[in-house]
Design a protein around this motif. Structure first.
Motif, mmCIF file in Angstrom:
data_model
loop_
_atom_site.group_PDB
_atom_site.id
_atom_site.type_symbol
_atom_site.label_atom_id
_atom_site.label_comp_id
_atom_site.label_asym_id
_atom_site.label_seq_id
_atom_site.Cartn_x
_atom_site.Cartn_y
_atom_site.Cartn_z
ATOM 1 N N ARG A 1 0.860 -1.188 0.000
ATOM 2 C CA ARG A 1 0.000 0.000 0.000
ATOM 3 C C ARG A 1 0.891 1.231 0.000
ATOM 4 N NH1 ARG A 1 -4.540 -1.539 4.665
ATOM 5 N NH2 ARG A 1 -4.871 -3.685 3.919
ATOM 6 N N GLU B 1 1.294 4.143 1.375
ATOM 7 C CA GLU B 1 0.912 4.998 2.494
ATOM 8 C C GLU B 1 2.116 5.825 2.897
ATOM 9 O OE1 GLU B 1 -1.874 3.512 5.332
ATOM 10 O OE2 GLU B 1 -1.281 1.459 4.874
ATOM 11 N N GLY C 1 5.154 1.163 12.220
ATOM 12 C CA GLY C 1 3.949 0.337 12.137
ATOM 13 C C GLY C 1 3.143 0.542 10.872
ATOM 14 N N ARG C 2 3.647 1.351 9.943
ATOM 15 C CA ARG C 2 2.932 1.580 8.683
ATOM 16 C C ARG C 2 3.951 1.633 7.554
ATOM 17 N NH1 ARG C 2 -2.125 2.860 8.012
ATOM 18 N NH2 ARG C 2 -2.498 3.571 10.144
ATOM 19 N N TYR C 3 3.907 0.624 6.704
ATOM 20 C CA TYR C 3 4.911 0.490 5.659
ATOM 21 C C TYR C 3 4.246 0.334 4.300
ATOM 22 C CZ TYR C 3 7.273 -0.343 9.999
ATOM 23 O OH TYR C 3 7.718 -0.189 11.279
ATOM 24 N N GLN D 1 1.089 -9.725 6.198
ATOM 25 C CA GLN D 1 -0.115 -10.085 6.942
ATOM 26 C C GLN D 1 -0.241 -11.598 7.015
ATOM 27 O OE1 GLN D 1 -3.488 -8.367 4.896
ATOM 28 N NE2 GLN D 1 -3.439 -6.529 6.180
ATOM 29 N N LYS E 1 -9.179 9.324 10.777
ATOM 30 C CA LYS E 1 -8.070 9.321 11.728
ATOM 31 C C LYS E 1 -7.876 10.721 12.329
ATOM 32 C CE LYS E 1 -6.012 5.142 10.419
ATOM 33 N NZ LYS E 1 -7.209 4.511 9.902
ATOM 34 N N ARG F 1 -15.030 -1.118 9.830
ATOM 35 C CA ARG F 1 -13.816 -1.547 9.160
ATOM 36 C C ARG F 1 -13.519 -0.628 7.987
ATOM 37 N NH1 ARG F 1 -10.687 -2.488 10.930
ATOM 38 N NH2 ARG F 1 -9.608 -3.585 9.297
ATOM 39 N N THR G 1 -3.659 -0.965 15.884
ATOM 40 C CA THR G 1 -4.444 -2.166 15.568
ATOM 41 C C THR G 1 -3.525 -3.270 15.064
ATOM 42 O OG1 THR G 1 -6.325 -0.788 14.997
ATOM 43 C CG2 THR G 1 -6.403 -3.071 14.274
ATOM 44 N N VAL G 2 -3.513 -4.376 15.804
ATOM 45 C CA VAL G 2 -2.628 -5.480 15.467
ATOM 46 C C VAL G 2 -3.343 -6.469 14.552
ATOM 47 C CG1 VAL G 2 -1.306 -7.394 16.420
ATOM 48 C CG2 VAL G 2 -1.426 -5.228 17.645
ATOM 49 N N ARG H 1 3.517 -5.096 13.141
ATOM 50 C CA ARG H 1 3.000 -4.526 14.395
ATOM 51 C C ARG H 1 3.044 -5.556 15.514
ATOM 52 N NH1 ARG H 1 -2.146 -0.815 12.358
ATOM 53 N NH2 ARG H 1 -1.000 0.125 10.625
HETATM 54 P P1 ATP Z 1 -5.184 1.199 9.611
HETATM 55 O O1 ATP Z 1 -6.476 1.717 10.108
HETATM 56 O O2 ATP Z 1 -4.102 1.107 10.633
HETATM 57 O O3 ATP Z 1 -4.739 1.869 8.328
HETATM 58 P P2 ATP Z 1 -6.449 -0.805 8.032
HETATM 59 O O4 ATP Z 1 -7.861 -0.734 8.427
HETATM 60 O O5 ATP Z 1 -6.034 -0.168 6.753
HETATM 61 O O6 ATP Z 1 -5.501 -0.300 9.216
HETATM 62 P P3 ATP Z 1 -6.577 -3.626 7.415
HETATM 63 O O7 ATP Z 1 -6.730 -3.402 5.969
HETATM 64 O O8 ATP Z 1 -7.727 -4.081 8.195
HETATM 65 O O9 ATP Z 1 -5.943 -2.307 8.082
HETATM 66 O O10 ATP Z 1 -5.334 -4.595 7.675
HETATM 67 C C1 ATP Z 1 -5.254 -5.479 8.792
HETATM 68 C C2 ATP Z 1 -4.014 -5.251 9.594
HETATM 69 O O11 ATP Z 1 -2.870 -5.165 8.765
HETATM 70 C C3 ATP Z 1 -3.980 -3.944 10.349
HETATM 71 O O12 ATP Z 1 -4.697 -4.060 11.541
HETATM 72 C C4 ATP Z 1 -2.504 -3.768 10.603
HETATM 73 O O13 ATP Z 1 -2.073 -4.570 11.688
HETATM 74 C C5 ATP Z 1 -1.915 -4.291 9.334
HETATM 75 N N1 ATP Z 1 -1.617 -3.186 8.402
HETATM 76 C C6 ATP Z 1 -2.475 -2.530 7.584
HETATM 77 N N2 ATP Z 1 -1.827 -1.603 6.860
HETATM 78 C C7 ATP Z 1 -0.521 -1.684 7.217
HETATM 79 C C8 ATP Z 1 0.673 -1.004 6.808
HETATM 80 N N3 ATP Z 1 0.641 -0.062 5.873
HETATM 81 N N4 ATP Z 1 1.838 -1.328 7.403
HETATM 82 C C9 ATP Z 1 1.896 -2.292 8.354
HETATM 83 N N5 ATP Z 1 0.810 -2.980 8.770
HETATM 84 C C10 ATP Z 1 -0.388 -2.684 8.207
#
Ligand code: ATP
Ligand code: MG
Length: 427
Positions: A113, A115, A120-122, A127, A210, A258, A280-281, A310
């Motif tokens: 993604r 982002e 914790g966000r890469y 997953q 957010k 979600r 969120t883990v 995470r």
């Molecule tokens: P967030 O609200 O943190 O952006 P999300 O709703 O986009 O999360 P999901 O698509 O539900 O996340 O993904 C499930 C899990 O994958 C998240 O709870 C998180 O632990 C992990 N995750 C999601 N995006 C990332 C990211 N860019 N980098 C690392 N971990 C991620």
């Protein structure tokens, strides 16, 4: 450094010091999932862009601004998967896995993604996803939550909280949506630009904002729970009762929605306050409509995805150590005969002692320099060979972790002696 090539921003190397913890987590997850009868499925990392647009929804962060989309040499629009559910459902439909049968599946791998990278966000992250198809009752929801709770116990993870909510049916959400829109119009001027836009295109998404100013405005918004249909209400309370009787703590969070479009009824997140904003883990819920929506036979479904970076950061925070996997033995060999014999003996020991972790010194050097490497390897013992020992067909065994004398052992007795010392079974 400016001349050397660097990894892409937000895409990380996982180095040898870090992989033991990753492997511990991955092995434990696989073990727990198999303990509940879940089977692994592996999908391609690239899918048609349309699959993600349809299943995740056009008006989402992911599809609007996070996908790695490109045109391949045939002119097709393809996308690096931003999540696994879409591909998993596509595979199940394509291979008829969901016709008149239930499936408990899991997968793992990198997701992509675009982002803003931060802790914790890469942009490439890993997953583990779990999806169950063909089961509609709250029992499977409960099983999935019990399974995640067991996983945290097995990993030694503490201080994660389960948050739960029900999104009800499509109709219930439509009624809630009308009420929410009505409310949000009264505070329109105070919303940020994203939320103002979403108010028109996808108002439920505003709940997922957010932005803390937007979150504060939502304090007075109508809550979904007041709009739930009777069936969803019954489903949710049955789930809560199951969790109560199993002793699983949870918090009902009426504002939990979600980020993805296809969810309904049960949604949940395991959250922590130890990772800053990226708390969120593990997140998931029901997506009963998705299989049919993507062209399959109507099939209820429930699943989750957990973010390995995470989870691992949290384990590191809490000082959880992976099991020690350093070598049992380091073979030190000085002299021409000894070096040759060292390689052969090493092979024979690996044959005789399954599970043995043995490093054979390569590259020659003095006893002193080889012992230094043996120490650095973390091995429990050095197996010592010099030309004299080889002539007498014996080897030295020297403890490296405790101050003890080296003992000399005939080749013929090595297997037994080492099996005893290392607690390994002979082949
Ligand atoms: P967030 O609200 O943190 O952006 P999300 O709703 O986009 O999360 P999901 O698509 O539900 O996340 O993904 C499930 C899990 O994958 C998240 O709870 C998180 O632990 C992990 N995750 C999601 N995006 C990332 C990211 N860019 N980098 C690392 N971990 C991620
Ligand atoms: Mg996100």
């Amino acid at each position: 450094m400016s001349n050397t090539l660097q990894a892409i921003r937000g895409m990380n190397d996982i180095l040898p010091e870090q992989t033991p913890l990753w492997q511990f987590v991955e092995d434990t997850i696989r073990d727990v999932l198999e303990g509940y009868g879940y089977r692994e499925i592996r999908m391609p990392v690239v899918e048609k862009t349309e699959l993600f647009k349809r299943s995740i929804g056009e008006v989402t962060d992911i599809v609007e601004k996070e996908m790695y989309t490109f045109t391949d040499r045939n002119g097709d629009s393809l996308t690096l998967r931003p999540e696994g559910t879409a591909g998993c459902v596509r595979a199940c439909i394509q291979h008829s896995l969901v016709n008149r049968q239930s499936q408990r599946l899991w997968y793992t791998g990198p997701m992509f993604r675009h982002e803003r990278p931060q802790r914790g966000r890469y942009r490439q992250f890993y997953q583990v996803g779990v999806e169950v198809f063909g089961l509609e009752g709250p029992d499977i929801d409960a099983e999935i939550l019990l399974m995640t709770a067991r996983l945290w116990r097995r990993l030694g993870l503490q201080q994660v909280t389960l948050q739960l909510n029900s999104l009800g049916t499509v109709e219930a959400r439509a009624r809630f949506r009308d009420a929410l829109v009505e409310y949000l119009r009264t505070v329109f001027e105070q919303l940020d630009e994203d939320s103002q836009r979403r108010l028109e295109s996808n108002p439920l998404r505003v709940l997922d904002s957010k932005n803390s100013a937007v979150q504060a405005l939502l304090e007075n918004a109508p809550v979904l729970a007041d709009f739930l249909d009777a069936d969803s209400r019954a489903h949710f309370s049955a789930l809560c009762e199951q969790l109560d009787s199993a002793g699983i703590d949870y918090v009902i969070n009426p504002r939990l929605v979600r980020g993805l479009d296809y969810y309904g009824r049960t949604v949940f997140e395991w959250v922590t306050d130890q990772l800053g904003a990226q708390g969120t883990v593990c997140a998931g819920g029901r997506f009963d409509a998705l299989v049919e929506y993507l062209g399959g036979r109507a099939t209820p479904a429930m699943g989750f995805a957990l973010g390995l970076e995470r989870l691992i950061a949290l384990l590191e925070n809490q000082g959880v150590e992976p099991p020690d996997r350093s070598p049992h033995l380091y073979v030190v060999a000085v002299g021409e005969q000894a070096q040759r014999q060292g390689l052969l003996l090493s092979e024979r020991l690996r044959d005789a002692l399954p599970g043995l972790r043995l490093v054979t010194h390569c590259g020659g050097g003095s006893f002193k320099s080889q012992f230094k490497k043996a120490d650095r390897s973390g091995a429990q013992y050095a197996l010592v060979l010099g030309d004299d020992e080889v002539k007498r067909r014996e080897a030295g065994i020297k403890p490296l972790q405790v101050r003890e004398e080296q003992q000399t052992v005939p080749f013929a007795e090595l297997n037994d002696r080492l099996a005893g010392l290392l607690g390994l079974q002979l082949n």
